[in-house]
Design an enzyme around this catalytic site. Structure first.
Site, PDB file in Angstrom:
ATOM      1  N   TYR A 109       0.850  -1.192   0.000  1.00  0.00           N
ATOM      2  CA  TYR A 109       0.000   0.000   0.000  1.00  0.00           C
ATOM      3  C   TYR A 109       0.885   1.242   0.000  1.00  0.00           C
ATOM      4  CZ  TYR A 109      -3.125   3.700   1.536  1.00  0.00           C
ATOM      5  OH  TYR A 109      -3.824   4.873   1.627  1.00  0.00           O
ATOM      6  N   GLU A 197      -3.228   7.512  -4.179  1.00  0.00           N
ATOM      7  CA  GLU A 197      -3.227   6.215  -3.489  1.00  0.00           C
ATOM      8  C   GLU A 197      -3.050   5.100  -4.502  1.00  0.00           C
ATOM      9  OE1 GLU A 197      -5.950   4.682   0.023  1.00  0.00           O
ATOM     10  OE2 GLU A 197      -6.913   4.239  -1.909  1.00  0.00           O
TER      11      GLU A 197
END
Length: 399
Positions: A109, A197
């Site tokens: 992530y 993101e």
């Protein structure tokens, strides 16, 4: 402003971030054709909506043939995808992204956000990719790596290497990670983004680093500097009330209540919403008409608020400093005469030319409920709504 996954990948690819091969499709037939163009043995069909959690909601399908791609796309087009981020109303699927499947060895992530406490760009990373960051934070907080960027010097390569080392990246992949992080940071800062993101950022079986999914959000107020980004806006994914307001230069956020608010100033709008709650009501919206509250602008605000079928009363709360109360009063009268309004309207004016404004309201002959203070206005708006509700209930009972 949000953009779709495929658009975010195109943007990031322009800054050197590696992404899998993919193509956009607007029909099941086109989706199958896109897969043949891309080549390979397996493909991912992804619904393009502005929401996370698509995989759990059936918006991401792994396919291994033309027929499977066609069936997957056909099952998505025209449907509402409901995830934990969309709410029960869901979001419509009008396009899909077909992507070549890759052999995933590891998921990571990566997120870039504005940390308002430190007034820095904050990089948030975790070796537990593929999950929502909230889930990672709750279940494996020790896996999260945070790095803030000094704005005077920007993101340095040594910081990128530190992040790679903390994530346990193999030495041969560290430089690839540096390029990926630097590309994301450049896109974030140069395009006035508020979030970048990548979840997951994957390490493939052949030692490549690819952005398998990507999200980007941009500062609406900076889009005049980036027409190439503002053109990516998809109004079908937005609340139609908010989209309509943005086109008219109004600051609007739709809520679930029934007391419509027309206010000048963001702080006063927040206070108005709080006061309505304290009076026993529920605000239907946040609406800041700004400093130039001309009669035409007030009329636009009325039409916008009335477009929400849940609104059962309207509270106009204006503190005139830059504005003038007589202008606002003229706008209220003009709007009520132009638009058929069959719900209570409460108006509270204060500040410049307040006496003239009150006189205009009083002489209009319209059923406007006036108030002197914010608390009084909120109580009268909630009271008028409850009275109308009680009368409607009695009528239904008689019928």
């Amino acid at each position: 402003m949000d953009i779709h996954e495929y658009q975010a990948k195109e943007v990031l690819a322009g800054f050197g971030v590696a992404v899998p091969d993919g193509a956009l499709a607007y029909s099941p037939e086109q989706a199958a054709y896109r897969a043949r163009e891309l080549g390979g043995e397996k493909w991912i069909v992804k619904a393009q909506v502005h929401a996370g959690g698509r995989g759990k909601a059936g918006g991401v399908k792994l396919c291994s043939s033309d027929s499977e791609i066609h069936a997957a796309a056909e099952g998505m087009f025209g449907q509402k995808l409901v995830t934990h981020q969309t709410g029960p109303e869901g979001k419509g699927i009008y396009r899909v992204y077909v992507e070549t499947a890759v052999n995933i060895a590891r998921e990571i992530y990566i997120g870039f956000v504005l940390d308002r406490t430190s007034q820095r760009v904050m990089i948030v990373a975790s070796g537990e990719g593929g999950m929502e960051i909230e889930e990672i934070s709750a279940t494996k907080p020790e896996s999260i790596v945070r790095t803030s960027v000094e704005p005077a010097v920007g993101l340095r390569d040594f910081q990128c290497r530190q992040i790679a080392f903390k994530l346990g990246m193999e030495p041969g992949l560290v430089q690839h990670m540096v390029r990926t992080l630097q590309g994301c940071y450049r896109a974030f800062t140069e395009l006035d983004a508020t979030m970048v993101e990548i979840n997951p950022l994957v390490v493939t079986g052949d030692n490549r680093i690819l952005a398998l999914d990507a999200k980007m959000t941009f500062d609406d107020n900076a889009m005049f500097r980036h027409p190439q980004i503002s053109e990516l806006r998809d109004k079908s994914q937005e609340d139609p009330r908010e989209s309509r307001a943005a086109d008219r230069g109004l600051n609007y956020v739709g809520l679930d209540g029934n007391i419509g608010c027309i206010v000048n100033g963001a702080g006063l709008a927040m206070a108005t919403m709080d006061t309505i709650k304290m009076a026993g009501g529920e605000p239907a919206n946040f609406l800041d008409i700004g400093g130039g509250a001309t009669p035409e602008r007030v009329a636009k605000a009325f039409r916008l608020v009335l477009s929400d079928k849940n609104v059962q009363a309207i509270l106009v709360n204006i503190f005139a400093g830059i504005n003038r109360c007589d202008w606002v009063a003229e706008g209220v009268v003009h709007a009520l005469r132009e638009v058929q309004v069959d719900i209570p309207v409460v108006v509270r004016l204060a500040g410049t030319n307040v006496e003239a404004g009150q006189k205009i309201l009083a002489q209009s002959g319209l059923p406007i409920i006036r108030a002197s203070t914010l608390s009084e206005a909120a109580e009268r708006a909630v009271g008028a709504w409850k009275n109308d509700l009680a009368q409607a209930t009695r009528v239904r009972a008689v019928v």
